[in-house]
Design an enzyme around this catalytic site. Structure first.
Site, mmCIF file in Angstrom:
data_model
loop_
_atom_site.group_PDB
_atom_site.id
_atom_site.type_symbol
_atom_site.label_atom_id
_atom_site.label_comp_id
_atom_site.label_asym_id
_atom_site.label_seq_id
_atom_site.Cartn_x
_atom_site.Cartn_y
_atom_site.Cartn_z
ATOM 1 N N ARG A 51 0.813 -1.223 0.000
ATOM 2 C CA ARG A 51 0.000 0.000 0.000
ATOM 3 C C ARG A 51 0.845 1.271 0.000
ATOM 4 O O ARG A 51 0.423 2.308 -0.489
ATOM 5 C CB ARG A 51 -0.879 0.010 1.241
ATOM 6 C CG ARG A 51 -2.266 -0.521 0.995
ATOM 7 C CD ARG A 51 -3.049 -0.487 2.261
ATOM 8 N NE ARG A 51 -2.195 -0.858 3.408
ATOM 9 C CZ ARG A 51 -2.627 -1.002 4.641
ATOM 10 N NH1 ARG A 51 -3.880 -0.780 4.927
ATOM 11 N NH2 ARG A 51 -1.825 -1.358 5.620
ATOM 12 N N LYS A 149 2.022 -18.553 7.587
ATOM 13 C CA LYS A 149 1.231 -18.796 8.782
ATOM 14 C C LYS A 149 0.909 -17.450 9.435
ATOM 15 O O LYS A 149 1.621 -16.485 9.139
ATOM 16 C CB LYS A 149 1.964 -19.719 9.749
ATOM 17 C CG LYS A 149 3.221 -19.099 10.375
ATOM 18 C CD LYS A 149 3.751 -19.965 11.468
ATOM 19 C CE LYS A 149 3.240 -19.537 12.807
ATOM 20 N NZ LYS A 149 4.245 -18.808 13.610
ATOM 21 N N GLU A 217 13.507 -20.447 22.983
ATOM 22 C CA GLU A 217 13.947 -19.158 22.444
ATOM 23 C C GLU A 217 14.334 -18.234 23.592
ATOM 24 O O GLU A 217 13.788 -18.343 24.695
ATOM 25 C CB GLU A 217 12.809 -18.500 21.667
ATOM 26 C CG GLU A 217 12.323 -19.305 20.481
ATOM 27 C CD GLU A 217 11.296 -18.518 19.687
ATOM 28 O OE1 GLU A 217 11.690 -17.843 18.731
ATOM 29 O OE2 GLU A 217 10.112 -18.550 20.042
ATOM 30 N N ASP A 236 1.125 -20.528 17.899
ATOM 31 C CA ASP A 236 2.262 -19.910 17.212
ATOM 32 C C ASP A 236 3.344 -20.936 16.867
ATOM 33 O O ASP A 236 4.006 -20.821 15.840
ATOM 34 C CB ASP A 236 2.849 -18.807 18.112
ATOM 35 C CG ASP A 236 3.959 -18.024 17.433
ATOM 36 O OD1 ASP A 236 3.723 -17.542 16.307
ATOM 37 O OD2 ASP A 236 5.054 -17.898 18.011
ATOM 38 N N HIS A 241 5.181 -25.648 13.786
ATOM 39 C CA HIS A 241 6.584 -26.060 13.765
ATOM 40 C C HIS A 241 6.854 -27.363 14.534
ATOM 41 O O HIS A 241 7.478 -28.288 14.009
ATOM 42 C CB HIS A 241 7.466 -24.958 14.357
ATOM 43 C CG HIS A 241 7.304 -23.618 13.692
ATOM 44 N ND1 HIS A 241 7.035 -23.483 12.348
ATOM 45 C CD2 HIS A 241 7.388 -22.350 14.170
ATOM 46 C CE1 HIS A 241 6.956 -22.197 12.048
ATOM 47 N NE2 HIS A 241 7.160 -21.499 13.135
HETATM 48 C C1 BG6 Z 1 7.746 -18.050 14.068
HETATM 49 C C2 BG6 Z 1 6.988 -17.666 15.305
HETATM 50 O O1 BG6 Z 1 6.939 -18.841 13.222
HETATM 51 O O2 BG6 Z 1 8.900 -18.799 14.439
HETATM 52 C C3 BG6 Z 1 7.865 -16.868 16.236
HETATM 53 O O3 BG6 Z 1 5.849 -16.909 14.933
HETATM 54 C C4 BG6 Z 1 9.131 -17.621 16.537
HETATM 55 O O4 BG6 Z 1 7.180 -16.557 17.436
HETATM 56 C C5 BG6 Z 1 9.809 -18.072 15.252
HETATM 57 O O5 BG6 Z 1 10.006 -16.742 17.243
HETATM 58 C C6 BG6 Z 1 10.979 -18.993 15.551
HETATM 59 O O6 BG6 Z 1 11.682 -19.254 14.364
HETATM 60 P P1 BG6 Z 1 13.238 -19.591 14.381
HETATM 61 O O7 BG6 Z 1 13.552 -19.911 12.964
HETATM 62 O O8 BG6 Z 1 13.932 -18.370 14.894
HETATM 63 O O9 BG6 Z 1 13.387 -20.752 15.306
#
Ligand code: BG6
Length: 489
Positions: A51, A149, A217, A236, A241
């Protein structure tokens, strides 16, 4: 060891949301790295569409800065960067109106290149964009769409989204991204399982005591509080994942390494997952870092919702009801602001049936650790005799295979998941993308779990910044005589 780069065919990639965070952090720097590696053909075009009222020159400047900031060490010289930026165009487009679509049509039609449309926008716009692509004649058989996602927030919304996209595109044109599938070790998981004879005979409930999957994380929710507070760790991370990791570790060998053969097997795993009992779930919320509450606030402050009941940590235990795995617990754990950034799958094998060395030798188990990040590698813990005199004392030592050390550091850890997956889109290879039925099955398993804690008004347990999550998560394993792998870098 330099990786082999096979150039892809000429393509035009349109990035809807081309000025957004994902485009700047991942998609564009990733494309630039593929350009530097010689994989992106010199005539390929990347069209940012959004946009914001920019022209192509200011867009190129924005991308130059993004690559400077997020391009990583692989960013090659200025001449390459200029050549890459010359492949970029920008178009102001209104996803819900008519502005910009005719211009896009003029750019896209009349070529015989591969057309890829990356929906790097809020899912509420997926249907609008798909509809307009069709209306303007761009949803032809050469087109493929890439969707990010979150793919729905429950089974009902995921179904509706699948239905909308199916109105305009065939399933073999829809690439649902789960970037974990693009990670090097995640693919290596399949190579290790299905390229070696060693593991398969032991890969079942007869020999495996349990499997753990941890994605830890150190980051908090950052600037994504609004989205995250409506999602939580379950939606999430787990629904996508961790679920994908679980599928790859547990699935039957597919007949071929081909998209539907692999995805059929993954789907069977999801459909065989047991419901999760409330006492097999621990949810947590991180507290502020007492040493720096301003930079590292607690979860509720970060999402600006003092009464939030959303989890930033979850640990759960489930089982897979099929012949291979019945009775083997799978423990999943993920959370933010934990002690280290560390993702690992651990396969803990059972004790030997009889201990010939006597009680004093202690309990020794083989443990196969598949390290996803930050360092990639596979370690197999084996039991040996402790060297030296003094009788038969046993110790566990790791048979270590760090990929960076063994293969050389050149390419092993630098190909980002996104760049690999985008190239797969251009090649038309859907193996590492989620099929519609897989996503729906994952929600069908997740929904009752979430509904359960909502009905119970469950409040997540607080946990310290930099810890391993709430103590209840430790107890989840301890009461079954097991323990989590350490979360270490
Ligand atoms: C994303 C999530 O899909 O994956 C995040 O929305 C998360 O919350 C991230 O931090 C983690 O990805 P990676 O590759 O850093 O492990």
């Amino acid at each position: 060891m330099a990786s082999r780069v096979i150039p892809v065919d000429d393509f035009d990639l349109v990035i809807f949301g081309g000025t957004g965070d994902l485009a700047r952090r991942k998609i564009l720097p990733g494309l630039f790295r593929r350009f530097c590696a010689g994989q992106m053909p010199p005539n390929a075009r990347v069209i940012g569409a959004a946009r914001s009222n920019l022209d192509s020159d200011s867009y190129r400047q924005m991308v130059r800065e993004a690559i400077g900031e997020f391009g990583g060490e692989q960013a090659c010289d200025d001449a390459h960067l200029d050549a890459f930026l010359a492949r970029l165009e920008y178009l102001v487009i209104d996803a819900r109106g008519d502005d910009g679509w005719e211009e896009l049509q003029t750019m896209m039609l009349g070529t015989d290149r591969i057309e890829a449309y990356y929906f790097s926008v809020s899912p509420v716009l997926f249907g609008d964009i798909a509809e307009r692509l069709q209306k303007w004649g761009m949803a032809d058989s050469r087109a493929r769409i890439v969707v990010e996602k979150p793919f729905g927030r429950d089974l009902q919304t995921a179904r509706a989204l699948n239905k909308t996209l199916a109105t305009y595109f065939n399933e073999d044109q829809i690439y649902r991204i789960d970037h974990y599938l693009g990670k090097e070790t995640v693919q290596n998981l399949m190579a290790v399982r299905f390229g070696n004879m060693l593991f398969e005979p032991l890969w079942n409930s007869q020999y495996v005591d349990h499997i753990q999957i941890t994605v830890a994380e150190t980051v908090g929710v950052g600037g994504r509080g609004e989205y995250y507070d409506k999602a939580g760790a379950m939606r999430d991370m787990v629904q996508n994942h961790l679920m994908q990791l679980l599928c790859l570790i547990a699935m039957e060998p597919p007949a071929r390494f081909a998209p539907d053969a692999v995805r059929d097997e993954k789907l069977k795993v999801i459909r065989a997952l047991d419901p999760v009992a409330p006492y097999h779930i621990v949810r947590g919320q991180y507290q502020a870092d007492p040493e720096n509450e301003v930079e590292r606030p607690g979860y509720r402050t970060a999402v600006d919702n003092p009464k939030s009941r959303t989890e930033s940590f979850i640990a759960l235990r489930t089982e897979i009801s099929n012949w291979r795995w019945a009775g083997t617990p799978f423990y999943l754990r993920t959370g933010k602001r934990l002690a280290a950034r560390s993702s690992e799958i651990t396969v803990v094998f059972k004790d030997t049936p009889h201990n010939i060395f006597g009680e004093d030798a202690g309990r020794h188990r083989n443990v196969l650790s598949i390290l996803l990040q930050p360092n990639e590698g596979i370690t197999l813990g084996v039991t040996i005799k402790e060297p030296g005199p003094g009788g038969m004392r046993l110790i566990d030592v790791p048979l270590d295979m760090s990929f960076a050390e063994t293969l050389g550091d050149d390419d092993v850890d630098h190909v980002d998941a996104y760049e690999r997956l985008i190239m797969d889109v251009i090649r038309g290879n859907q193996t590492l993308f989620m099929r519609g039925d897989e996503v729906e099955a994952a929600w069908a398993w997740t929904d009752p779990i979430i509904e359960g804690w909502e009905a119970r008004n469950d409040v997540p347990k607080p946990y310290d910044h930099g810890s391993t999550g709430p103590t209840d998560a430790t107890d989840l394993m301890r009461r079954e005589g097991r323990k989590w792998q350490k979360i270490t870098q």
